[in-house]
Design a protein around this motif. Sequence first.
Motif, short mmCIF file in Angstrom:
data_model
loop_
_atom_site.label_atom_id
_atom_site.label_comp_id
_atom_site.label_asym_id
_atom_site.label_seq_id
_atom_site.Cartn_x
_atom_site.Cartn_y
_atom_site.Cartn_z
N UNK A 1 0.86 -1.19 0.00
CA UNK A 1 0.00 0.00 0.00
C UNK A 1 0.89 1.24 0.00
N UNK A 2 0.87 2.00 -1.09
CA UNK A 2 1.80 3.11 -1.29
C UNK A 2 1.06 4.43 -1.49
N UNK A 3 1.84 5.47 -1.73
CA UNK A 3 1.27 6.79 -1.99
C UNK A 3 0.38 6.76 -3.23
N UNK B 1 -3.73 -9.16 9.60
CA UNK B 1 -2.83 -8.35 8.78
C UNK B 1 -3.23 -6.87 8.83
N UNK B 2 -4.51 -6.58 8.60
CA UNK B 2 -4.93 -5.18 8.56
C UNK B 2 -4.94 -4.55 9.95
N UNK B 3 -5.13 -5.39 10.98
CA UNK B 3 -5.11 -4.87 12.36
C UNK B 3 -3.69 -4.52 12.80
N UNK B 4 -2.73 -5.33 12.37
CA UNK B 4 -1.35 -5.16 12.82
C UNK B 4 -0.47 -4.38 11.85
N UNK B 5 -1.02 -3.96 10.72
CA UNK B 5 -0.22 -3.24 9.75
C UNK B 5 0.36 -1.95 10.35
N UNK B 6 1.57 -1.63 9.94
CA UNK B 6 2.21 -0.39 10.38
C UNK B 6 1.90 0.76 9.44
N UNK B 7 1.16 0.47 8.39
CA UNK B 7 0.77 1.52 7.45
C UNK B 7 -0.41 2.29 8.04
N UNK B 8 -0.14 3.49 8.51
CA UNK B 8 -1.14 4.27 9.23
C UNK B 8 -2.34 4.63 8.36
N UNK C 1 -6.14 3.48 9.01
CA UNK C 1 -7.18 4.51 9.15
C UNK C 1 -8.32 4.27 8.17
N UNK C 2 -7.95 3.87 6.96
CA UNK C 2 -8.94 3.60 5.92
C UNK C 2 -9.95 2.57 6.38
N UNK C 3 -9.46 1.53 7.03
CA UNK C 3 -10.32 0.43 7.44
C UNK C 3 -10.98 0.68 8.79
N UNK C 4 -10.20 1.18 9.75
CA UNK C 4 -10.72 1.35 11.11
C UNK C 4 -11.62 2.57 11.24
N UNK C 5 -11.16 3.71 10.74
CA UNK C 5 -11.91 4.96 10.91
C UNK C 5 -12.98 5.16 9.84
#
Length: 211
Positions: free
Chosen positions: A120-122, A160-167, A171-175
């Motif tokens: 997941x990139x810019x 994976x999505x819970x522990x990802x370090x990609x903020x 945010x996309x998934x949680x917020x």
Amino acid sequence: MGSYTSTPACSNCLKGVDLCGESPHNMSEKTNQDELTLILMGKSGTGKSATGNTILGKTIFPSNLSTQTVTKSIQKSTRTWGKWKLVVVDTPPVLTETDLVKKWKEELCIVIMVVQLGRYTEEDREVYRYVKKNFNKPHKKMVLLFTRKEDLEDGNLSDYVTKTENKHLKKLIKNHKIPYCAFNNKTTDEKEKQSQLGELMTKIMNLVEAQ
């Protein structure tokens, strides 16, 4: 391109809709279908075209493993899913057809944002910003689909999505509450194909029912 009609219903059903794409009741009645447009968006090399082929159940869109752009113009094909006529649209990385986007906004459509697992990139963020700008309230119009599900091996997508370090991804998934799932587009296992397609269609139908 030609339409695709599934084979007779199997024993696995989802909300009254067979995972092979046909309703288990009145399968011969195909008139007056509701149309649902599924728009595949994402940067080059994520597997948009392969994902479209997985959804269609056959190879329609050109696809390879190169990071170079294969899809240079908008392509589409159709299949039946229960009462729905699914119009699957494969898009190039940069969409310039504003009139077409406006048309989609007026139709019943769901955006499938395709992202490669672990990459997941810019550029992916730019795709999301485009969806947000042009479709409004993406949590009601979008599913995040990770390709290369096989890279999880014995792992769990939720972990994976819970522990990802990609903020931003977190945010996309949680917020923003964007629903998500994953595809292994390389699998030849019919049961796995049906299972992952069924999971995607469940998320899509939840969004459709909420509109």
